[in-house]
Design a protein around this motif. Structure first.
Motif, PDB file in Angstrom:
ATOM      1  N   VAL A  76       0.842  -1.199   0.000  1.00  0.00           N
ATOM      2  CA  VAL A  76       0.000   0.000   0.000  1.00  0.00           C
ATOM      3  C   VAL A  76       0.875   1.246   0.000  1.00  0.00           C
ATOM      4  N   PHE A  77       1.962   1.208   0.767  1.00  0.00           N
ATOM      5  CA  PHE A  77       2.872   2.349   0.844  1.00  0.00           C
ATOM      6  C   PHE A  77       3.636   2.576  -0.465  1.00  0.00           C
ATOM      7  N   TYR A  78       3.864   1.503  -1.212  1.00  0.00           N
ATOM      8  CA  TYR A  78       4.810   1.558  -2.330  1.00  0.00           C
ATOM      9  C   TYR A  78       4.594   2.734  -3.291  1.00  0.00           C
ATOM     10  N   PRO A  79       3.401   2.932  -3.845  1.00  0.00           N
ATOM     11  CA  PRO A  79       3.251   4.024  -4.826  1.00  0.00           C
ATOM     12  C   PRO A  79       3.491   5.407  -4.217  1.00  0.00           C
ATOM     13  N   TYR A  80       3.148   5.575  -2.955  1.00  0.00           N
ATOM     14  CA  TYR A  80       3.366   6.864  -2.298  1.00  0.00           C
ATOM     15  C   TYR A  80       4.858   7.102  -2.053  1.00  0.00           C
ATOM     16  N   LEU A  81       5.556   6.066  -1.639  1.00  0.00           N
ATOM     17  CA  LEU A  81       6.989   6.199  -1.396  1.00  0.00           C
ATOM     18  C   LEU A  81       7.733   6.443  -2.701  1.00  0.00           C
ATOM     19  N   LYS A  82       7.286   5.783  -3.746  1.00  0.00           N
ATOM     20  CA  LYS A  82       7.901   6.004  -5.059  1.00  0.00           C
ATOM     21  C   LYS A  82       7.732   7.463  -5.489  1.00  0.00           C
ATOM     22  N   ARG A  83       6.549   8.014  -5.265  1.00  0.00           N
ATOM     23  CA  ARG A  83       6.297   9.411  -5.625  1.00  0.00           C
ATOM     24  C   ARG A  83       7.211  10.363  -4.845  1.00  0.00           C
ATOM     25  N   LEU A  84       7.460  10.049  -3.600  1.00  0.00           N
ATOM     26  CA  LEU A  84       8.273  10.914  -2.740  1.00  0.00           C
ATOM     27  C   LEU A  84       9.773  10.781  -2.990  1.00  0.00           C
ATOM     28  N   LEU A  85      10.177   9.700  -3.653  1.00  0.00           N
ATOM     29  CA  LEU A  85      11.594   9.409  -3.847  1.00  0.00           C
ATOM     30  C   LEU A  85      12.154  10.188  -5.033  1.00  0.00           C
ATOM     31  N   THR A  86      13.312  10.803  -4.845  1.00  0.00           N
ATOM     32  CA  THR A  86      13.969  11.525  -5.933  1.00  0.00           C
ATOM     33  C   THR A  86      14.552  10.546  -6.950  1.00  0.00           C
ATOM     34  N   VAL A  87      14.782  11.024  -8.153  1.00  0.00           N
ATOM     35  CA  VAL A  87      15.482  10.218  -9.149  1.00  0.00           C
ATOM     36  C   VAL A  87      16.891   9.930  -8.621  1.00  0.00           C
ATOM     37  N   GLY A  88      17.277   8.678  -8.641  1.00  0.00           N
ATOM     38  CA  GLY A  88      18.550   8.270  -8.060  1.00  0.00           C
ATOM     39  C   GLY A  88      18.461   7.979  -6.588  1.00  0.00           C
ATOM     40  N   GLY A  89      17.274   8.186  -6.007  1.00  0.00           N
ATOM     41  CA  GLY A  89      17.079   7.949  -4.584  1.00  0.00           C
ATOM     42  C   GLY A  89      16.989   6.472  -4.253  1.00  0.00           C
ATOM     43  N   VAL A  90      17.211   6.165  -2.973  1.00  0.00           N
ATOM     44  CA  VAL A  90      17.217   4.785  -2.485  1.00  0.00           C
ATOM     45  C   VAL A  90      16.007   4.530  -1.601  1.00  0.00           C
ATOM     46  N   LEU A  91      15.305   3.451  -1.883  1.00  0.00           N
ATOM     47  CA  LEU A  91      14.224   2.959  -1.035  1.00  0.00           C
ATOM     48  C   LEU A  91      14.677   1.618  -0.476  1.00  0.00           C
ATOM     49  N   LEU A  92      14.859   1.547   0.843  1.00  0.00           N
ATOM     50  CA  LEU A  92      15.353   0.341   1.500  1.00  0.00           C
ATOM     51  C   LEU A  92      14.279  -0.186   2.438  1.00  0.00           C
ATOM     52  N   ALA A  93      13.839  -1.419   2.215  1.00  0.00           N
ATOM     53  CA  ALA A  93      12.795  -2.035   3.031  1.00  0.00           C
ATOM     54  C   ALA A  93      13.373  -3.195   3.824  1.00  0.00           C
ATOM     55  N   ASP A  94      13.052  -3.245   5.105  1.00  0.00           N
ATOM     56  CA  ASP A  94      13.577  -4.291   5.988  1.00  0.00           C
ATOM     57  C   ASP A  94      12.582  -5.442   6.146  1.00  0.00           C
ATOM     58  N   ASN A  95      13.100  -6.577   6.576  1.00  0.00           N
ATOM     59  CA  ASN A  95      12.315  -7.783   6.916  1.00  0.00           C
ATOM     60  C   ASN A  95      11.589  -8.388   5.720  1.00  0.00           C
ATOM     61  N   VAL A  96      12.167  -8.273   4.524  1.00  0.00           N
ATOM     62  CA  VAL A  96      11.447  -8.728   3.340  1.00  0.00           C
ATOM     63  C   VAL A  96      11.501 -10.246   3.135  1.00  0.00           C
TER      64      VAL A  96
END
Length: 218
Positions: free
Chosen positions: A140-160
């Motif tokens: 559910v968070f994914y599309p919102y986090l993608k929108r907030l992330l800059t180009v070249g930005g890092v999205l790191l998710a734990d416990n996957v």
């Protein structure tokens, strides 16, 4: 606190990690130990420290403040400003106390409440996002986090990998089905997204590292 060892590899890595020498971070670790409060696994914390140093972010968003351990690590290893979201008010007060004693208050903004309600309303841009909140809500968070992330930005998710329940290497507890199914959906979203370059790192309980390639936020 006796950390669960996901694998022999993790057990070995922990023998290599030196004791924490930063007193502010060590204080959070002692609190977690004394109060049986879950924090990042040692090998996960070591990787987070390293990736933040490499990325040198200016603005960090964290979903899941807890008592401030991961936030402290990210702040201590960068010059970034941190926005962090936590639902548990007692955890927030504890985290704020640690941030204050470390002299980090001017670099931290804490949003108190349900991340499911807060994340869709967030604005701005972040060049590093650490996702460690409610696992069932990862997709559910994914599309919102993608929108907030800059180009070249890092999205790191734990416990996957979630104790091996996601990839099937561990016994799947039916009572946890909504969790490992939610994580699996998140991973499929990340890996099928042409705007992201994604990988899974078998560090600790599993990390998903995504880098945003394109300007599209949709």
């Amino acid at each position: 606190m006796p950390f669960k060892t996901p694998s022999k590899t993790s057990e070995y890595i922990r023998t290599l990690i030196p004791p924490e020498c930063d007193e502010d971070v060590a204080a959070v670790m002692r609190y977690a130990d004394d109060n049986v409060c879950p924090i990042l696994l040692p090998e996960t914390a070591a990787f987070l420290k390293q990736i933040v140093r490499l990325k040198k972010p200016r603005k960090i968003l964290e979903i899941g403040t807890s008592i401030g351990y991961s936030g402290m690590i990210m702040l201590k290893n960068s010059d970034a400003e941190l926005c962090t979201v936590e639902m548990d008010e007692r955890c927030v007060e504890t985290a704020k106390g640690f941030f204050s004693r470390a002299g980090l208050n001017d670099r931290v903004r804490v949003f108190v409440g349900d991340a499911c309600e807060i994340v869709p309303l967030l604005g701005g841009e972040y060049d590093f996002i650490f996702l460690d909140g409610p696992k069932t809500r990862y997709p559910v968070f994914y599309p919102y986090l993608k929108r907030l992330l800059t180009v070249g930005g890092v999205l790191l998710a734990d416990n996957v990998l979630f104790n091996g329940m996601v990839d099937g290497s561990g016994e799947r507890n039916p009572k946890k089905a909504t969790i490992f199914e939610g994580i699996d959906k998140y991973l499929h979203l990340a890996f099928s997204d042409e705007d992201m370059t994604s990988s899974i790192l078998p560090v600790g309980d599993g990390l998903c590292l995504c880098i945003k390639d394109n300007k599209s936020g949709d």
